[in-house]
Design a protein around this motif. Structure first.
Motif, short mmCIF file in Angstrom:
data_model
loop_
_atom_site.label_atom_id
_atom_site.label_comp_id
_atom_site.label_asym_id
_atom_site.label_seq_id
_atom_site.Cartn_x
_atom_site.Cartn_y
_atom_site.Cartn_z
N LYS A 20 0.89 -1.14 -0.11
CA LYS A 20 -0.11 -0.11 -0.06
C LYS A 20 0.88 1.20 -0.01
O LYS A 20 0.79 2.01 -0.76
CB LYS A 20 -1.11 0.09 1.27
CG LYS A 20 -2.03 -1.16 1.16
CD LYS A 20 -3.04 -0.82 0.27
CE LYS A 20 -4.25 -2.08 0.37
NZ LYS A 20 -4.83 -2.20 -0.58
N MET A 21 2.05 1.27 0.82
CA MET A 21 2.79 2.22 0.76
C MET A 21 3.48 2.45 -0.37
O MET A 21 3.60 3.80 -0.93
CB MET A 21 3.95 2.08 2.00
CG MET A 21 4.86 3.14 1.95
SD MET A 21 4.33 4.86 2.42
CE MET A 21 3.85 4.74 4.18
N ALA A 22 3.98 1.51 -1.05
CA ALA A 22 4.76 1.62 -2.45
C ALA A 22 3.86 2.31 -3.35
O ALA A 22 4.09 3.06 -4.47
CB ALA A 22 5.28 0.39 -2.94
N ALA A 23 2.42 1.73 -3.45
CA ALA A 23 1.36 1.97 -4.64
C ALA A 23 1.19 3.65 -4.28
O ALA A 23 0.82 4.27 -5.25
CB ALA A 23 0.14 1.50 -4.44
N LEU A 105 6.39 6.31 -11.31
CA LEU A 105 7.20 6.46 -10.06
C LEU A 105 8.35 7.42 -10.44
O LEU A 105 9.17 7.14 -11.35
CB LEU A 105 7.74 5.29 -9.80
CG LEU A 105 8.69 5.29 -8.31
CD1 LEU A 105 7.52 5.79 -7.17
CD2 LEU A 105 9.32 4.08 -8.05
N SER A 106 8.35 8.67 -9.98
CA SER A 106 9.52 9.69 -10.05
C SER A 106 10.56 9.26 -9.27
O SER A 106 10.52 8.41 -8.58
CB SER A 106 8.98 10.98 -9.48
OG SER A 106 8.82 11.17 -8.33
N ARG A 107 11.86 9.44 -9.90
CA ARG A 107 12.96 9.34 -9.29
C ARG A 107 13.05 9.61 -7.52
O ARG A 107 13.45 9.09 -6.77
CB ARG A 107 14.34 9.96 -9.92
CG ARG A 107 15.43 9.82 -8.89
CD ARG A 107 16.92 10.44 -9.26
NE ARG A 107 17.29 10.07 -10.47
CZ ARG A 107 17.44 10.80 -11.46
NH1 ARG A 107 17.03 11.89 -11.59
NH2 ARG A 107 18.34 10.23 -12.68
N THR A 108 12.63 11.03 -7.40
CA THR A 108 12.44 11.35 -6.14
C THR A 108 11.45 10.43 -5.08
O THR A 108 12.05 10.02 -4.15
CB THR A 108 11.80 12.88 -6.10
OG1 THR A 108 12.60 13.77 -6.70
CG2 THR A 108 11.59 13.48 -4.63
N LYS A 115 13.12 5.16 2.53
CA LYS A 115 12.83 5.49 3.63
C LYS A 115 11.68 4.95 4.42
O LYS A 115 11.32 4.91 5.66
CB LYS A 115 12.79 6.95 3.90
CG LYS A 115 14.22 7.64 3.76
CD LYS A 115 14.01 9.12 3.71
CE LYS A 115 15.60 9.54 3.53
NZ LYS A 115 15.63 10.50 2.11
N SER A 116 10.76 4.56 3.53
CA SER A 116 9.44 4.31 3.83
C SER A 116 9.07 2.76 4.03
O SER A 116 8.04 2.23 4.72
CB SER A 116 8.17 5.05 3.03
OG SER A 116 8.52 6.21 2.79
N ILE A 117 9.92 1.98 3.22
CA ILE A 117 9.43 0.59 3.18
C ILE A 117 10.89 -0.26 3.61
O ILE A 117 12.03 0.11 3.15
CB ILE A 117 9.35 0.10 1.68
CG1 ILE A 117 7.94 0.91 1.28
CG2 ILE A 117 9.15 -1.27 1.68
CD1 ILE A 117 7.78 0.87 -0.40
N PRO A 118 10.89 -0.59 4.93
CA PRO A 118 11.92 -1.18 5.48
C PRO A 118 12.65 -2.31 4.88
O PRO A 118 13.91 -2.22 4.82
CB PRO A 118 11.51 -1.88 6.74
CG PRO A 118 10.13 -1.22 7.07
CD PRO A 118 9.51 -0.94 5.66
N LYS A 119 12.16 -2.94 3.76
CA LYS A 119 12.87 -4.10 3.28
C LYS A 119 13.15 -3.76 1.92
O LYS A 119 13.81 -4.34 0.82
CB LYS A 119 11.91 -5.41 2.86
CG LYS A 119 11.69 -6.16 4.18
CD LYS A 119 10.84 -7.19 3.85
CE LYS A 119 9.99 -7.51 2.66
NZ LYS A 119 9.34 -8.56 2.47
N TRP A 120 13.25 -2.44 1.34
CA TRP A 120 13.18 -1.71 0.24
C TRP A 120 14.78 -2.04 -0.48
O TRP A 120 14.80 -2.62 -1.72
CB TRP A 120 13.21 -0.34 0.06
CG TRP A 120 13.51 0.33 -1.24
CD1 TRP A 120 14.31 1.15 -1.63
CD2 TRP A 120 12.59 0.11 -2.29
NE1 TRP A 120 14.25 1.14 -3.13
CE2 TRP A 120 13.07 0.84 -3.58
CE3 TRP A 120 11.32 -0.80 -2.58
CZ2 TRP A 120 12.73 0.57 -4.85
CZ3 TRP A 120 10.91 -0.98 -3.84
CH2 TRP A 120 11.64 -0.04 -5.09
#
Length: 190
Positions: A20-23, A105-108, A115-120
């Motif tokens: 959900k966060m990634a989306a 998805l922008s580079r930013t 920072k938002s997804i721990p397993k990124w």
């Protein structure tokens, strides 16, 4: 799970709250036929999943001819990784062959995901490895297969391309002339 979440899950294997966060980082956009997603010499600042449409990746060789590297279609993704990851200028053009609907998805936002997804970092590593493996397979097919086998490989991979894309682009992508492609198609259809 909505369409965007399905794309994200299939490319990054994210689930639950992380999905959900990634989306939330993606934006829906339309790219009109003929529009450049990226031009040679520019830095790629985004990654997009194609909901519909076709995008062609190509370069211009020393003789001024267009050389098609790849055509991405529905359910594929579009980016130039060296630009997205390292701010390198692109050696390629990416242009819409048809009207395209994308989740972008922008580079930013791509960088903010760490920072938002721990397993990124782990997910990103697997995504880039999948991209690399696919490119290895393409290089192997171009170097080790004859023209007819390359045609069969691409046809099995995505038969719809042969009805939707000009033959000169497909021939270029497979490392053959349009005449060779026509001969192979005629031989295999008889």
């Amino acid at each position: 799970m909505n369409e965007l979440e399905s794309y994200i899950s299939s490319f990054w294997n994210i689930t639950g709250a992380d999905l959900k966060m990634a989306a939330s980082f993606f934006q829906q956009e339309t790219i009109k036929k003929g529009t450049f997603y990226l031009k040679t010499g520019k830095i790629c600042n985004s990654l997009s999943f194609l909901r519909s449409g076709l995008m062609r990746f190509y370069t211009i060789d020393d003789q001024g001819r267009e050389v098609t590297q790849w055509i991405s279609g529905k359910d594929g993704f579009v980016t130039e990784l060296s630009g997205l990851m390292f701010n390198n200028a692109s050696p390629s053009n990416i242009q819409a062959l048809t009207d395209c609907e994308c989740f972008t998805l922008s580079r930013t936002n791509y960088m903010a995901m760490e920072k938002s997804i721990p397993k990124w970092h782990q997910l990103e590593k697997l995504f880039i490895a999948r991209c690399f493996i696919f490119m290895e397979q393409r290089v192997f097919s171009l170097l080790s297969m004859n023209a007819e086998d390359r045609y069969k490989w691409l046809f099995n991979y995505n038969p719809a391309l042969f009805n939707e894309v000009p033959l000169q682009y497909l021939a270029s992508m497979m490392g053959m002339t349009p005449e060779t492609l026509s001969r192979i198609r005629k031989k295999l259809s008889s």
